[in-house]
Design an enzyme around this catalytic site. Structure first.
Site, PDB file in Angstrom:
ATOM      1  N   TYR A  97     -11.477 -16.119   2.992  1.00 36.23           N
ATOM      2  CA  TYR A  97     -10.611 -14.989   3.332  1.00 36.23           C
ATOM      3  C   TYR A  97     -10.145 -15.070   4.788  1.00 36.23           C
ATOM      4  CZ  TYR A  97      -8.978 -10.262   4.139  1.00 36.23           C
ATOM      5  OH  TYR A  97      -8.196  -9.182   4.478  1.00 36.23           O
ATOM      6  N   LYS A 130       0.803  -1.219   0.000  1.00 44.20           N
ATOM      7  CA  LYS A 130       0.000   0.000   0.000  1.00 44.20           C
ATOM      8  C   LYS A 130       0.840   1.275   0.000  1.00 44.20           C
ATOM      9  CE  LYS A 130      -3.552  -2.551  -0.250  1.00 44.20           C
ATOM     10  NZ  LYS A 130      -3.054  -3.895  -0.044  1.00 44.20           N
ATOM     11  N   TYR A 162      -2.498 -13.097   2.930  1.00 42.39           N
ATOM     12  CA  TYR A 162      -2.175 -12.741   1.542  1.00 42.39           C
ATOM     13  C   TYR A 162      -0.925 -13.464   1.031  1.00 42.39           C
ATOM     14  CZ  TYR A 162      -5.531  -8.944   2.194  1.00 42.39           C
ATOM     15  OH  TYR A 162      -6.666  -8.232   2.441  1.00 42.39           O
TER      16      TYR A 162
END
Ligand SMILES: Cc1ncc(COP(=O)(O)O)c(C=O)c1O
Length: 328
Positions: free
Chosen positions: A256, A48, A282
């Site tokens: 998830y 990010k 992730y």
């Protein structure tokens, strides 16, 4: 032109690129390398930072004083947005899914440390809750700037177009070519940006997103739309179609943020061969996909394959009890 878009310096670039000889030898597959976007800075780093360099520049141009964003309780994006706000002299308001967990660990601990205000969305849709928070802040005289989930809009995705240009420069310098780049894909800003950067730089290897939470047939149309919008935002006359995106959705596991056996094996193997940490949500899932694809012979011994590490390691601490339970 990517280079003329407003950008504010928040991280450390270029990120390191290095081989993973021990992991490669253990798997007996291709030569594996890693691009260390877990080392970008902003409260432990992650993908990010690259997006936020462009998003924060836009927020500052709009004279905003508060960054608002949304995410899961252990959102890396929310933590990095909060850190970017702190570094830029802005406030941060994080709207997180569900209700406050009993222990504030992992990314939530870091959200607290960098001074973010956390709002729990409960059962409300995140965007609805964020709009309410934005309205409240505006009513109090603050100037909020809303960043979407994962920072994945055309402004943020530019960060990964420039990342691809950075990578192509690095591989020219070291004289290595890559057959594939493998990474975790979710809200799409990383993959859309890489695809744009590939068209601009002439990188022709595979760009393989391992989906963390979406079926490929749902994610690919979003990638096409975001990549086209990002090209337009950047003033580049480039268009994308579904053929430009490769998404593998075979590793969704239990859903998830559910750490299963493949993620745990990938985390431990990488840590114990290379001293390199990946996360349960992730990068551990993406690496588990890469390991499996190597084992089934999709990647060959003569190939060079890059694992693009997108960060997320603070979430490891939120899984301490699960590691402990699974080792007994
Ligand atoms: C550590 C990590 N890797 C990968 C991703 C996926 O990136 P994107 O949302 O740009 O697809 C995220 C997104 O939240 C992340 O936190």
């Amino acid at each position: 032109m990517l280079t003329t878009l407003p950008r504010t310096s928040l991280g450390f670039f270029p990120t390191p690129l290095h081989p993973l000889p021990n992991l490669s030898a253990r798997l007996g597959g291709p030569a594996l390398w890693v691009k260390r976007d877990d080392q970008t800075g902003l409260a432990t780093g992650g993908n990010k930072t690259r997006k936020l360099e462009f998003l924060v520049a836009d927020a500052l141009q709009q004279r905003a004083d508060t960054l608002i964003t949304v995410g899961a309780p252990q959102s890396n994006h929310a933590r990095q947005t909060a850190a970017a706000a702190a570094k830029s002299g802005l406030k941060a308001a994080l709207v997180l899914r569900g209700s406050a967990p009993p222990d504030r660990t992992g990314n939530i601990l870091l959200d607290d440390l960098v001074g973010a205000d956390i709002f729990w969305a409960g059962t409300r849709p995140l965007n609805e809750a964020a709009a309410e928070v934005a309205a409240e802040l505006s009513a109090r005289g603050q100037r909020p700037y809303l960043i979407p989930l994962g920072g994945s809009n055309p402004i943020g995705a530019v960060g990964y177009a420039t990342a691809m240009l950075e990578f192509v420069e690095q591989i020219k310098t070291i004289g290595t070519t890559f057959d594939a780049i493998v990474f975790a894909t979710s809200s799409g800003g990383t993959q859309s940006g890489l695809a744009l950067g590939a068209k601009l730089s002439g990188y022709t290897g595979r760009i393989l997103g391992i989906s963390v939470d979406h079926q490929a047939d749902q994610l690919v149309p979003r990638l096409v739309e975001l990549a086209n919008a990002t090209a337009q935002h950047s003033g580049e006359a480039i268009t994308f179609s579904a053929q430009d995106f490769e998404v593998n959705d075979h590793y969704l596991g239990g859903g998830y943020a559910v750490m299963g056996k493949p993620e745990r094996e990938a985390i431990q193997l990488c840590a114990q061969t290379e001293g390199l940490l990946v996360d349960p949500v992730y990068t551990g899932r993406a690496l588990a996909g890469l390991i499996d694809l190597t084992r089934v012979g999709e990647f060959k011994a003569r190939q060079n394959v890059l694992f693009w590490h997108t960060g997320g390691t603070p979430a490891l601490f939120a899984y301490a009890a699960q590691f402990a339970a699974q080792s007994t």
